[in-house]
Design a protein around this motif. Structure first.
Motif, PDB file in Angstrom:
ATOM      1  N   GLY A   1       0.815  -1.206   0.000  1.00 19.49           N
ATOM      2  CA  GLY A   1       0.000   0.000   0.000  1.00 19.49           C
ATOM      3  C   GLY A   1       0.849   1.256   0.000  1.00 19.49           C
ATOM      4  N   LEU A   2       1.925   1.235   0.774  1.00 25.10           N
ATOM      5  CA  LEU A   2       2.830   2.381   0.830  1.00 25.10           C
ATOM      6  C   LEU A   2       3.500   2.601  -0.521  1.00 25.10           C
ATOM      7  CD1 LEU A   2       3.839   4.422   2.997  1.00 25.10           C
ATOM      8  CD2 LEU A   2       5.848   2.940   3.266  1.00 25.10           C
ATOM      9  N   ALA A   3       3.962   1.516  -1.149  1.00 27.72           N
ATOM     10  CA  ALA A   3       4.626   1.625  -2.450  1.00 27.72           C
ATOM     11  C   ALA A   3       3.656   2.112  -3.529  1.00 27.72           C
ATOM     12  CB  ALA A   3       5.213   0.274  -2.849  1.00 27.72           C
ATOM     13  N   ALA A   4       2.435   1.560  -3.510  1.00 27.93           N
ATOM     14  CA  ALA A   4       1.451   1.968  -4.510  1.00 27.93           C
ATOM     15  C   ALA A   4       0.977   3.398  -4.277  1.00 27.93           C
ATOM     16  CB  ALA A   4       0.264   1.009  -4.493  1.00 27.93           C
ATOM     17  N   ALA A   5       0.884   3.809  -3.010  1.00 26.75           N
ATOM     18  CA  ALA A   5       0.512   5.197  -2.719  1.00 26.75           C
ATOM     19  C   ALA A   5       1.579   6.157  -3.225  1.00 26.75           C
ATOM     20  CB  ALA A   5       0.307   5.380  -1.223  1.00 26.75           C
ATOM     21  N   LEU A   6       2.847   5.801  -3.032  1.00 25.17           N
ATOM     22  CA  LEU A   6       3.942   6.625  -3.552  1.00 25.17           C
ATOM     23  C   LEU A   6       3.868   6.705  -5.079  1.00 25.17           C
ATOM     24  CD1 LEU A   6       6.534   8.220  -3.065  1.00 25.17           C
ATOM     25  CD2 LEU A   6       7.798   6.059  -3.132  1.00 25.17           C
ATOM     26  N   ALA A   7       3.580   5.569  -5.710  1.00 27.45           N
ATOM     27  CA  ALA A   7       3.438   5.562  -7.165  1.00 27.45           C
ATOM     28  C   ALA A   7       2.255   6.418  -7.606  1.00 27.45           C
ATOM     29  CB  ALA A   7       3.262   4.123  -7.664  1.00 27.45           C
ATOM     30  N   THR A   8       1.170   6.372  -6.832  1.00 24.10           N
ATOM     31  CA  THR A   8      -0.003   7.191  -7.153  1.00 24.10           C
ATOM     32  C   THR A   8       0.342   8.676  -7.118  1.00 24.10           C
ATOM     33  OG1 THR A   8      -1.503   5.513  -6.253  1.00 24.10           O
ATOM     34  CG2 THR A   8      -2.370   7.751  -6.476  1.00 24.10           C
ATOM     35  N   MET A   9       1.051   9.088  -6.063  1.00 22.17           N
ATOM     36  CA  MET A   9       1.466  10.488  -5.969  1.00 22.17           C
ATOM     37  C   MET A   9       2.388  10.866  -7.123  1.00 22.17           C
ATOM     38  SD  MET A   9       0.057  11.519  -3.048  1.00 22.17           S
ATOM     39  CE  MET A   9      -1.305  10.388  -3.354  1.00 22.17           C
ATOM     40  N   ALA A  10       3.316   9.951  -7.470  1.00 19.18           N
ATOM     41  CA  ALA A  10       4.249  10.213  -8.562  1.00 19.18           C
ATOM     42  C   ALA A  10       3.513  10.319  -9.895  1.00 19.18           C
ATOM     43  CB  ALA A  10       5.305   9.106  -8.626  1.00 19.18           C
ATOM     44  N   GLY A  11       2.530   9.449 -10.104  1.00 19.17           N
ATOM     45  CA  GLY A  11       1.765   9.493 -11.342  1.00 19.17           C
ATOM     46  C   GLY A  11       0.984  10.778 -11.493  1.00 19.17           C
ATOM     47  N   ASP A  12       0.440  11.247 -10.385  1.00 17.16           N
ATOM     48  CA  ASP A  12      -0.302  12.505 -10.394  1.00 17.16           C
ATOM     49  C   ASP A  12       0.619  13.671 -10.752  1.00 17.16           C
ATOM     50  OD1 ASP A  12      -2.402  14.201 -10.155  1.00 17.16           O
ATOM     51  OD2 ASP A  12      -2.605  14.055  -7.994  1.00 17.16           O
ATOM     52  N   LEU A  13       1.801  13.696 -10.140  1.00 13.88           N
ATOM     53  CA  LEU A  13       2.756  14.760 -10.423  1.00 13.88           C
ATOM     54  C   LEU A  13       3.271  14.676 -11.860  1.00 13.88           C
ATOM     55  CD1 LEU A  13       4.811  14.756  -7.098  1.00 13.88           C
ATOM     56  CD2 LEU A  13       3.297  16.576  -7.914  1.00 13.88           C
ATOM     57  N   TRP A  14       3.492  13.459 -12.338  1.00  9.94           N
ATOM     58  CA  TRP A  14       3.993  13.286 -13.705  1.00  9.94           C
ATOM     59  C   TRP A  14       2.977  13.814 -14.715  1.00  9.94           C
ATOM     60  CZ3 TRP A  14       8.561  12.613 -15.674  1.00  9.94           C
ATOM     61  CH2 TRP A  14       8.695  12.193 -17.001  1.00  9.94           C
ATOM     62  N   GLU A  15       1.707  13.520 -14.472  1.00  9.60           N
ATOM     63  CA  GLU A  15       0.693  14.028 -15.405  1.00  9.60           C
ATOM     64  C   GLU A  15       0.599  15.549 -15.328  1.00  9.60           C
ATOM     65  OE1 GLU A  15      -3.782  14.445 -16.754  1.00  9.60           O
ATOM     66  OE2 GLU A  15      -3.243  14.245 -14.647  1.00  9.60           O
ATOM     67  N   SER A  16       0.811  16.119 -14.137  1.00 12.08           N
ATOM     68  CA  SER A  16       0.820  17.576 -14.012  1.00 12.08           C
ATOM     69  C   SER A  16       1.932  18.179 -14.867  1.00 12.08           C
ATOM     70  CB  SER A  16       1.013  17.981 -12.546  1.00 12.08           C
ATOM     71  OG  SER A  16      -0.095  17.586 -11.759  1.00 12.08           O
ATOM     72  N   ALA A  17       3.098  17.515 -14.871  1.00 13.98           N
ATOM     73  CA  ALA A  17       4.209  17.995 -15.692  1.00 13.98           C
ATOM     74  C   ALA A  17       3.869  17.884 -17.178  1.00 13.98           C
ATOM     75  CB  ALA A  17       5.473  17.200 -15.369  1.00 13.98           C
ATOM     76  N   ILE A  18       3.197  16.799 -17.560  1.00  8.51           N
ATOM     77  CA  ILE A  18       2.801  16.626 -18.958  1.00  8.51           C
ATOM     78  C   ILE A  18       1.813  17.716 -19.367  1.00  8.51           C
ATOM     79  CG2 ILE A  18       1.494  15.134 -20.532  1.00  8.51           C
ATOM     80  CD1 ILE A  18       2.714  12.736 -19.087  1.00  8.51           C
ATOM     81  N   LYS A  19       0.839  17.992 -18.519  1.00  4.64           N
ATOM     82  CA  LYS A  19      -0.138  19.037 -18.831  1.00  4.64           C
ATOM     83  C   LYS A  19       0.528  20.400 -18.927  1.00  4.64           C
ATOM     84  CE  LYS A  19      -3.008  17.960 -15.494  1.00  4.64           C
ATOM     85  NZ  LYS A  19      -4.207  17.945 -14.611  1.00  4.64           N
ATOM     86  N   ARG A  20       1.481  20.646 -18.076  1.00  2.00           N
ATOM     87  CA  ARG A  20       2.220  21.907 -18.145  1.00  2.00           C
ATOM     88  C   ARG A  20       2.980  21.997 -19.474  1.00  2.00           C
ATOM     89  NH1 ARG A  20       3.978  25.684 -14.390  1.00  2.00           N
ATOM     90  NH2 ARG A  20       2.041  25.040 -13.341  1.00  2.00           N
TER      91      ARG A  20
END
Length: 272
Positions: A208-227
């Motif tokens: 759960g901790l690893a997947a939560a970290l991945a979830t946060m990273a995925g959210d940030l990565w998409e923010s960078a793509i949108k930017r």
């Protein structure tokens, strides 16, 4: 300290509509899960095309959508290695096609890889109608949803220093911590109540901790793509969330991490 209830209300309504459809498809497996995956691939391909080529999205949409549908359908037959090889070839073909019509080839190729890789791994995780596959898939979705919701609520309440202001000015460190705690708790709960093929339910917390970290990273990565593409949202499909990609960006990264974890446990069991 107040939660923006207007936006939260839209998120809740959208979740109440979409979550039961996802849950039913995950539970049923087989053709039902394939159907929702294919529908998601088409919608995500449309959003990618409209973000990356806003002036002429249709050709890129077809290139990306057909690639995603092909690799997802191949993965559903159980032929994972051919699906991964096809993914790479389809990405290259989409990139060459984009260049041929005067568009950015790397954007088209990356779109196929970015969206196709998690789709293949989610099909592999679900594994038809396997109960263990069902448990792993539920684990992915519950952890991703829990960490995302907790990050939004905790970050809205506590605010504080920004996590990555250059690309995502609304995300905070407090929300990040809240999301990580919620993801670990959700993983521990799922491992306790559902049949995961892990040595001990404690591993649910780690997963759960690893997947939560991945979830946060995925959210940030998409923010960078949108930017990069100069857009605020990936689309307008889901009220309160923007596009479908805005809703599943973290889930996509979480699926990759969970698939890697399950493969490790399978290999450990095979060599024990």
């Amino acid at each position: 300290m107040a939660i923006p209830f207007g936006n939260l209300g839209m998120r809740v309504v959208s979740a109440l509509v979409l979550a039961p459809l996802a849950v039913l498809a995950i539970w049923a497996g087989n053709l039902w899960f394939l159907a929702i995956m294919l529908a998601a691939c088409v919608l995500l391909a449309r959003e990618w095309a409209e973000m990356s080529v806003p002036g002429r999205p249709t050709p890129i949409f077809w290139a990306v959508a057909l690639s995603l549908v092909a690799v997802t359908a191949i993965a559903d037959t159980g032929a994972m290695s051919p699906a991964l090889v096809t993914l790479v070839l389809a990405a290259a073909a989409a990139g060459l096609f984009a260049r041929r019509i005067g568009q950015e080839g790397l954007d088209a190729a990356y779109g196929v890889l970015y969206l196709g890789w998690p789709a293949i791994l989610l099909i592999w995780l679900r594994d038809g109608q396997s109960m263990v596959g069902l448990s792993w898939t539920i684990l992915v979705f519950v952890v991703a949803w829990s960490s995302d919701v907790a990050a939004f609520i905790v970050g809205s309440l506590l605010k504080g220093p920004k996590l990555w202001p250059r690309y995502s000015p609304n995300k905070t460190w407090s929300g990040f911590v809240g999301g990580m705690v919620a993801g670990a708790a959700a993983g521990g709960l799922i491992a306790w109540v559902l049949p995961l093929d892990v040595p001990h339910p404690f591993w649910g917390l780690v997963l759960g901790l690893a997947a939560a970290l991945a979830t946060m990273a995925g959210d940030l990565w998409e923010s960078a793509i949108k930017r990069r593409f100069g857009v605020k949202d990936a689309g307008g499909l889901i009220p309160g969330h923007g596009g479908l990609l805005d809703r599943v960006d973290g889930l996509m990264f979480a699926a990759v991490v969970m698939a890697a974890a399950r493969l490790i446990f399978i290999l450990m069991d095979a060599t024990a």
